[in-house]
Structures are given as C-alpha cells and as structure tokens.
Design an enzyme around this catalytic site. Structure first.
Site, PDB file in Angstrom:
ATOM      1  N   SER A   1     -17.738   2.318  -1.346  1.00  0.00           N
ATOM      2  CA  SER A   1     -17.889   2.376   0.100  1.00  0.00           C
ATOM      3  C   SER A   1     -16.716   1.650   0.783  1.00  0.00           C
ATOM      4  O   SER A   1     -15.566   1.918   0.429  1.00  0.00           O
ATOM      5  CB  SER A   1     -19.241   1.777   0.489  1.00  0.00           C
ATOM      6  OG  SER A   1     -19.553   2.154   1.797  1.00  0.00           O
TER       7      SER A   1
ATOM      8  N   ASP B   1     -21.075  13.231   0.737  1.00  0.00           N
ATOM      9  CA  ASP B   1     -21.294  11.780   0.749  1.00  0.00           C
ATOM     10  C   ASP B   1     -22.402  11.439   1.745  1.00  0.00           C
ATOM     11  O   ASP B   1     -22.293  11.713   2.942  1.00  0.00           O
ATOM     12  CB  ASP B   1     -19.987  11.101   1.143  1.00  0.00           C
ATOM     13  CG  ASP B   1     -20.082   9.583   1.080  1.00  0.00           C
ATOM     14  OD1 ASP B   1     -19.466   8.997   0.199  1.00  0.00           O
ATOM     15  OD2 ASP B   1     -20.799   9.003   1.918  1.00  0.00           O
TER      16      ASP B   1
ATOM     17  N   HIS C   1     -23.882   8.314  -2.550  1.00  0.00           N
ATOM     18  CA  HIS C   1     -22.892   7.377  -2.015  1.00  0.00           C
ATOM     19  C   HIS C   1     -22.826   6.212  -2.996  1.00  0.00           C
ATOM     20  O   HIS C   1     -23.795   5.473  -3.120  1.00  0.00           O
ATOM     21  CB  HIS C   1     -23.325   6.903  -0.627  1.00  0.00           C
ATOM     22  CG  HIS C   1     -22.315   6.021   0.058  1.00  0.00           C
ATOM     23  ND1 HIS C   1     -21.083   6.484   0.462  1.00  0.00           N
ATOM     24  CD2 HIS C   1     -22.349   4.721   0.423  1.00  0.00           C
ATOM     25  CE1 HIS C   1     -20.415   5.501   1.055  1.00  0.00           C
ATOM     26  NE2 HIS C   1     -21.155   4.412   1.034  1.00  0.00           N
TER      27      HIS C   1
END
Ligand SMILES: *[C@@H]1O[C@H](CO)[C@@H](O)[C@H](O)[C@H]1NC(C)=O
Length: 397
Positions: free
Chosen positions: A170, A275, A342
């Site tokens: 991330s 995502d 994710h």
C-alpha cells in the site's frame, strides 16, 4: 541488539496493518530513540519504530503503509494514532507470508533478517519540513525517518548484507518504489531489489461510477489533487526521484506510472488489477456515490451488478495503460492478477499456500523468489475477472 548473520536483509516499510493471521509469529517493537536528536520523528514528535526479527543471512526491509495525510486537518486526525505516533502503536506485530520464518511457507526468505518499519509520518517517508507549528505540534519529517532508520539498521549489521529486498504494501509499496534507488545506494556491493505490493496507485479518472451517465462524465482526478496537497504539506519534492521531478510537478511524482520508469534498481510490481483499496477510495469514493449504489459491490465483488463490473473492467484497462507507461524492462517483475485484493505478500493465504493465488500456475512466493535470485523472470498479467479461480477476494465487513 545485534542482528543475526548479516548477509540477507528484508526490509519492509509501510504496510497497511491487516488482521493478524494465526500462522504468523509475533515480533517486538524497537524504538529508534537516537532519531529524535536528528529531528527524525513521527507526526507527533515521538521516535520512529520498527520490528526486527533476526535471521541467518539476508534481509527484508519492509515499510508499513496506511494512506497519507494531505493537510493539517487530516494530519492532526492521525497524529495521536498508530499512524502518527509511536506511542499509540501496538508493541508486537505478526510476521507471516514473506515474513514467515518457516521454510515451507516462505522458501526463499524464511531465514532472512526481517524488519518492518512502522509508518507514522503520513507521507510515504518523503516529508521534510524544519518548522514545527507550535499550535499543532505537527512534524512533517518522513524522509528523515527513512534516513535515521537506515542509519540505525546499517550500524546494526545491515551494512554487511549480501542480499537485500526493500518491500512494502500500500503506501509502503509506494515508498519502496520512491526509495528504491536510495536504498540500493546504501548497499553498493549487495544484490538489492525492491518489491512494491499494492503500491501501484494510478492517476485514475474517477466519479465515473454511474454507468448510465458515465458517457457524459468527463471525470475528475481527485487523487491527483490529493497528492498535490500531500507533497505541498510535507515539502516532499526534494525527496522524490529527480528523474521524475525534473519532468513533472512533484504531486505527479507520487504516481508510480510517472516515477517508476526512472528507477534503476530492479523492481517487482505485485498488484491486483482490481485493487480493492483503489476501487473503494479512488474509483468509487463515497462522495461520488451519494445514493450508495456501490456500497455492497465495494464490500464484495460478487455482489456487483454487471454494469458495475463493466466499470471495474474499465478501471482495469486504466490500470494496464498506466502500467504500460513503464515500458519494457527485463529486470522488472510483474504479477498482476485479476483479484479484488490489496496487499498479497504479507499474509500466508495469499503469499504461499496450497490454495493461494496463482498466475499461470505460479504462486506469488515463487514468482518473487525466482525473480529475486535471478532463477527466472516473471512478467505476467492475468485475463480479466472472473477468469481467475485462485483469487482470495477481499470481503469487507
Ligand atoms: C483536507 O483534506 C481533506 C481530504 O482531502 C479535505 O476534505 C479537507 O477539506 C481539507 N481541509 C483543508 C483545511 O484544506
């Protein structure tokens, strides 16, 4: 604290903290008190921190993520949380997936020195503002945190590394791209590579979520404005790769699609084409969906209507176009699966397990390991949803 056998280092900075999985092990926090004198501190002025698990050889340095704060209001909102203060961080983190210490679960990295660097600056480790406003006591010092943590780790044995991988998921995945060449320059004689997991945030056209009116909407670029605010608030420009800032405004240089082509160190991009963070927060943010028609779909891709799936396919096309801007580079790794996910490297269920996601039969752990050790390259993009039956799609409660 002395680090074990010095040759292999895995450094992970910036991960989004995902619920702890039973198959991990827990690692205690280390506060970098010496960083405070260098002004290398979290948003609230507290010392930076990391979690270190000694290994027998190489090292993975991992940078934990957690979004960004773009102005005083949003930075104040996180200042006293784990994303802004080491005082608010839990003292142990679970290590699993690429951080597992079991050979069967993590064959190429299990015995490495492993470091997870906590994220508490809100700028993907790029900020550096000298002045601290006494009214807010906010410190914008992410780049100094990166530097101070590196100095600390080098002194504790990382300088002897033969292999090192800078990873992150991330906002941490983005950090591992932005700092990849810096990291390699710290270890000039080592085999150094970088892994960006779910860090490929695209400059997407958003607000295009209502299929019926979509063709009439030109779309706006909220994330672009947001990134501009991030680099302004944190004075990040001087700490972003100059190969990008010499061409584009600094806000644009937080987008991998513009900045990553200038990175010279081998880089592996691991990302779901759908995502889930980007779909939730960039493609279909709440403000763009006043009637909540995307609510259920964002929580669980299986609940999307065919029209919503069409919009997601459009997002995937934007994603692949953004990826294509990087051009070809044989040193790059690419694992773009068609999952709604994710961050896939730090959980055992997505990193390596009998039922973990595969692309052309290859699990993520094998693709990354083969690429790191130069056994074979891996550059694959999966066919579009729902073709991949190996996905662990995120379901949000
Ligand atoms: C700060 O950023 C947030 C998120 O983008 C925005 O909603 C808010 O209006 C901004 N506040 C100020 C004072 O600019």
């Amino acid at each position: 604290m002395a680090f074990g056998g010095a040759h292999k280092w895995l450094l992970l900075c910036l991960c989004i903290l995902i619920s702890l999985k039973a198959d991990g092990y827990f690692v205690d926090i280390t506060y970098v008190e010496s960083a405070v004198a260098k002004g290398a501190v979290c948003l609230d002025g507290s010392p930076p921190a990391y979690h270190f698990s000694p290994g027998f050889g190489s090292g993975v340095n991992n940078w934990l993520g957690g979004g960004w704060c773009n102005n005083v209001t949003t930075c104040l909102a996180r200042k006293n949380t784990r994303l802004g203060s080491s005082k608010a961080m839990v003292k142990q983190l679970a290590f699993s997936g690429i951080f597992s210490n079991k050979q069967a679960m993590n064959p190429d990295f299990y015995d490495w020195n492993k470091v997870k660097v906590r994220y508490c600056d809100g700028s993907s480790f790029t900020g550096d503002v000298e002045r601290v406003d006494p009214a807010t006591n906010l410190h914008f010092r992410g780049a100094r945190v990166f530097q101070a943590v590196m100095e600390d780790l080098l002194a504790k044995g990382m300088s002897h590394a033969e292999n090192a991988l800078l990873s992150g998921c991330s906002a941490g995945g983005l950090s591992s791209i932005l700092h990849c060449d810096n990291f390699r320059s710290l270890l000039p004689s080592a085999n150094v590579k970088c892994l960006a997991d779910a860090g490929y945030f695209i400059n997407a056209i958003t607000d295009a979520i209502d299929l019926n009116v979509r063709k009439d909407i030109t779309g706006t670029e909220h994330i672009r404005e947001f990134y501009n605010d991030v680099v302004t608030t944190h004075s990040s420009a001087k700490n972003l790769p100059s190969s990008c800032t010499s061409r584009l405004s600094p806000g644009m240089c937080l987008f991998p699609q513009y900045v990553a082509q200038g990175i010279r160190t081998p880089l592996f991009i691991l990302n779901a084409a759908y995502d889930s963070w980007q779909i939730k927060n960039i493609l279909a943010p709440g403000v763009a969906d006043p009637h909540g028609t995307w609510h259920d779909c964002k929580l669980d891709i299986k609940k999307c209507s065919s029209g919503q799936i069409d919009v997601m396919q459009d997002f995937r096309q934007q994603f692949l176009s953004a990826l294509a801007l990087l051009g070809s580079n044989p040193s790059r790794g690419l694992f773009i699966n068609s999952c709604y996910a994710h961050c896939q490297s730090e959980m055992q269920e997505t990193w390596l397990r009998a039922d973990s996601p595969k692309l052309d039969g290859t699990p993520i752990a094998k693709a990354v390991g083969d690429w790191f050790y130069g056994r074979s390259g891996f550059q694959k993009i999966d066919c579009e949803y729902p073709c991949d039956s190996t996905c662990h799609n995120r379901i949000f409660e």
